[in-house]
Write an enzyme that holds these catalytic residues in place. Structure first.
Site, PDB file in Angstrom:
ATOM      1  N   ASP A   1       4.620   0.603   4.080  1.00  0.00           N
ATOM      2  CA  ASP A   1       4.311  -0.676   5.041  1.00  0.00           C
ATOM      3  C   ASP A   1       4.563  -1.852   3.934  1.00  0.00           C
ATOM      4  O   ASP A   1       4.584  -1.759   2.831  1.00  0.00           O
ATOM      5  CB  ASP A   1       3.329  -0.454   6.009  1.00  0.00           C
ATOM      6  CG  ASP A   1       1.851  -0.141   4.923  1.00  0.00           C
ATOM      7  OD1 ASP A   1       1.964  -0.369   3.950  1.00  0.00           O
ATOM      8  OD2 ASP A   1       0.872   0.227   5.553  1.00  0.00           O
TER       9      ASP A   1
ATOM     10  N   ASP B   1       0.711  -1.339   0.039  1.00  0.00           N
ATOM     11  CA  ASP B   1       0.068   0.041   0.132  1.00  0.00           C
ATOM     12  C   ASP B   1       0.843   1.213  -0.026  1.00  0.00           C
ATOM     13  O   ASP B   1       0.695   2.185  -0.932  1.00  0.00           O
ATOM     14  CB  ASP B   1      -0.927   0.008   1.228  1.00  0.00           C
ATOM     15  CG  ASP B   1      -1.539   1.198   1.339  1.00  0.00           C
ATOM     16  OD1 ASP B   1      -2.421   1.591   0.446  1.00  0.00           O
ATOM     17  OD2 ASP B   1      -1.512   1.925   2.320  1.00  0.00           O
TER      18      ASP B   1
ATOM     19  N   TYR C   1      -7.698   2.496   9.389  1.00  0.00           N
ATOM     20  CA  TYR C   1      -6.662   2.686   8.254  1.00  0.00           C
ATOM     21  C   TYR C   1      -7.152   3.072   6.969  1.00  0.00           C
ATOM     22  O   TYR C   1      -7.113   4.329   6.549  1.00  0.00           O
ATOM     23  CB  TYR C   1      -5.927   1.201   7.951  1.00  0.00           C
ATOM     24  CG  TYR C   1      -5.132   0.935   9.258  1.00  0.00           C
ATOM     25  CD1 TYR C   1      -3.985   1.410   9.374  1.00  0.00           C
ATOM     26  CD2 TYR C   1      -5.855   0.003  10.029  1.00  0.00           C
ATOM     27  CE1 TYR C   1      -3.091   1.199  10.421  1.00  0.00           C
ATOM     28  CE2 TYR C   1      -5.015  -0.165  11.468  1.00  0.00           C
ATOM     29  CZ  TYR C   1      -3.718   0.336  11.424  1.00  0.00           C
ATOM     30  OH  TYR C   1      -2.939   0.004  12.520  1.00  0.00           O
TER      31      TYR C   1
ATOM     32  N   GLU D   1       5.417  10.141   3.728  1.00  0.00           N
ATOM     33  CA  GLU D   1       5.126   8.542   3.303  1.00  0.00           C
ATOM     34  C   GLU D   1       4.225   8.670   1.810  1.00  0.00           C
ATOM     35  O   GLU D   1       3.532   9.443   1.685  1.00  0.00           O
ATOM     36  CB  GLU D   1       4.204   8.001   4.289  1.00  0.00           C
ATOM     37  CG  GLU D   1       3.841   6.626   3.767  1.00  0.00           C
ATOM     38  CD  GLU D   1       2.924   5.630   4.964  1.00  0.00           C
ATOM     39  OE1 GLU D   1       3.181   4.653   4.983  1.00  0.00           O
ATOM     40  OE2 GLU D   1       2.428   6.396   5.763  1.00  0.00           O
TER      41      GLU D   1
END
Length: 525
Positions: A107, A104, A255, A498
């Site tokens: 991670d 994704d 999430y 990220e």
């Protein structure tokens, strides 16, 4: 006699001059008409891809590389030196091969909801701008990356009413900092089914497979048919057993929480209409379901969670170009009118312009992953401007003020240019592009040397390291700036540093629209 003769000669010269002036005027008018398109000022429709914009082409080639970085499974033709095989046992507990797909973000989770959105946007980009991608040798890599995801999604659909929507435990996953190649932790599977429905994730997966079926229709008809079969089954499942996967599986709310499923039902049906020509899908979106879910007249932000703006722009294609047996019904016109409201809200000089933007003009909606919204918005605006250009639509009206396709495209470029370095920080948010970009991308594989021997917890030394990442995550679109246009380049600052796979999908779409002078294909088939 002599006086009469002189007068006649003078008149002849005057007549000749007038004729010459008319001829010259006609030539000038013809040239000006060609330049402007016609007397109404409609720009000419571009032909095949013309001159390449080197900056956007270079950026597109870079952005495409992040898909390779995110791949799970057996990397047969591995292009990333610091990546290797991983996730080879994913799906074993259900006796299904889920080794492919893409991680994704920074991670090692496989979240089906945003992954399917990534595939849908990548398909849409290929369908609209495949000729431009091909002009810079990026069409085949895009198709390969798309198939890497759709292979996974097909396998995740293990029966008509069962779809695996997650591989891995996010809580356990986030307690580790290691390379994906070194994972030894359990990778549990999460599914939606008839008793635990997920119309949102099943609908998005149906949209992904339906749109991909169009991409592979000519090059791989057998695969295309299989994609379409699964898309139809998933849509039927999503529609019959209605419910949000965030309600069925509360733990996903931390999430990728879904705020509703109506948009995904419309999104899936819209793509299935384009893929099949079956008018029952068009009736679905223009009938009662449209009234219930389409939120007509209220612009929304296009994202992995909310597809309404995408639905409105996609269905505008039918209004612009027509479709076999389709007429501009009131329902279709409402979609187009709402799409125009979306575009009007983006244009900085529109009377209805959103105030959700930075001082320098970047659309800015959320602190977390701020760039997803401006890039996705600019992608939709590029599509809409190209629909206008190709259909010879001179302008849209935003509360009485008119805007041309060129004006919309100016906004599109402004967002792309900001991302690529035209911003107060003078940095590129696309890793690997330009002279200044993030050196501390929040990404495990990039942060750990390929030859390091670390496990789940001792790998955190690399998260905390003050040294730049040893591996460059080329093509990663990081989260982006704060509203005050500052950026803290820290590996621990996941809010800003990220990247995500779905960010890559929208930036690839945006850059593909800008590689050359652009126009829209009038049919996907």
């Amino acid at each position: 006699m002599g006086e009469k003769s002189g007068s006649k000669g003078w008149c002849g010269w005057l007549l000749a001059f007038l004729i010459l002036a008319l001829v010259v005027g006609g030539i000038v008018f013809t040239i000006m008409k060609k330049k402007s398109g016609n007397s109404d000022g409609i720009a000419p429709v571009p032909g095949p891809p013309g001159a390449i914009s080197k900056d956007y082409a270079d950026a597109l080639k870079i952005a495409m590389q992040f898909f390779d970085i995110q791949k799970s499974g057996e990397l047969v033709d591995n292009k990333i030196s610091w990546r290797g095989d991983s996730g080879l046992k994913d799906g074993n507990e259900a006796k299904v091969d889920l080794s492919k797909g893409m991680y994704d973000a920074g991670d090692h989770m496989k979240f089906g909801f945003p992954m399917a959105f990534t595939a849908t946007v990548l398909s849409w980009t290929i369908l609209e701008y495949g000729d431009q991608m091909d002009a810079v040798d990026q069409l085949e890599p895009a198709q390969d990356s798309l198939k890497w995801i759709t292979d996974y999604l097909i396998n995740a659909h293990i029966s008509d009413n069962v779809l695996i929507v997650q591989v891995g435990n996010p809580e356990a996953d986030h307690k580790c900092w290691e390379r994906p190649e070194d994972m030894v932790e359990k990778r549990p599977l999460t599914q939606v089914n008839s008793t635990s429905p997920g119309s949102d994730v099943a609908g998005e997966t149906a949209a992904a497979l339906a749109s991909a079926s169009l991409v592979f229709k000519k090059s791989n008809p057998t695969y295309s048919s299989n994609l379409l079969k699964h898309a139809k089954q998933l849509f039927a499942f999503a529609d019959k057993y209605r419910g949000s996967y965030s309600v069925s599986i509360p733990e996903v709310q931390t999430y990728y929480n879904s705020t509703g499923y109506g948009d995904e039902l419309l999104w899936a049906a819209s793509w299935l209409f384009h893929a099949t020509g079956d008018h029952s899908y068009l009736d679905y979106v223009t009938g009662d379901n449209g009234q219930e879910f389409a939120n007509f007249g209220s612009p929304t932000w296009f994202s992995w969670d909310n597809k309404l703006a995408g639905v409105q722009v996609l269905l505008s294609r039918i209004s612009f170009f027509g479709a076999k047996g389709a007429s501009n019904t009131g329902g279709l016109l409402k979609y187009r009118q709402t799409a125009e409201a979306v575009i009007c809200g983006l244009l900085p000089h529109s009377p209805t312009a959103t105030e959700s933007r930075t001082k320098s003009g970047l659309i800015w909606v959320s602190e977390w992953n701020a760039l997803q919204h401006p890039v996705a918005s600019a992608f939709l605006a590029a599509l809409y401007s190209d629909y206008m250009l190709t259909s010879r639509t001179a302008k849209i009206s935003c509360n009485g003020r008119s805007f041309s396709p060129a004006a919309i495209r100016k906004f599109v470029r402004s967002q792309a240019d900001y991302v690529l370095g035209d911003n107060p920080m003078k940095m590129s948010f696309l890793v690997g592009y330009g002279d200044k970009f993030s050196q501390f991308v929040h990404h495990r594989g990039a942060s750990i040397p390929a030859d390091a021997k670390t496990g789940c917890t001792d790998g955190f030394q690399w998260l905390e390291s003050t040294r730049p990442n040893p591996n460059v995550a080329v093509g990663a679109l990081v989260g982006g700036p704060f509203l005050n246009e500052t950026f803290i380049d820290s590996r621990n600052n996941s809010m800003q540093t990220e990247p995500s796979t779905y960010n890559s999908a929208v930036i690839v779409g945006l850059l593909s629209s800008l590689v050359t002078t652009s126009s829209a294909v009038q049919s996907f088939t």
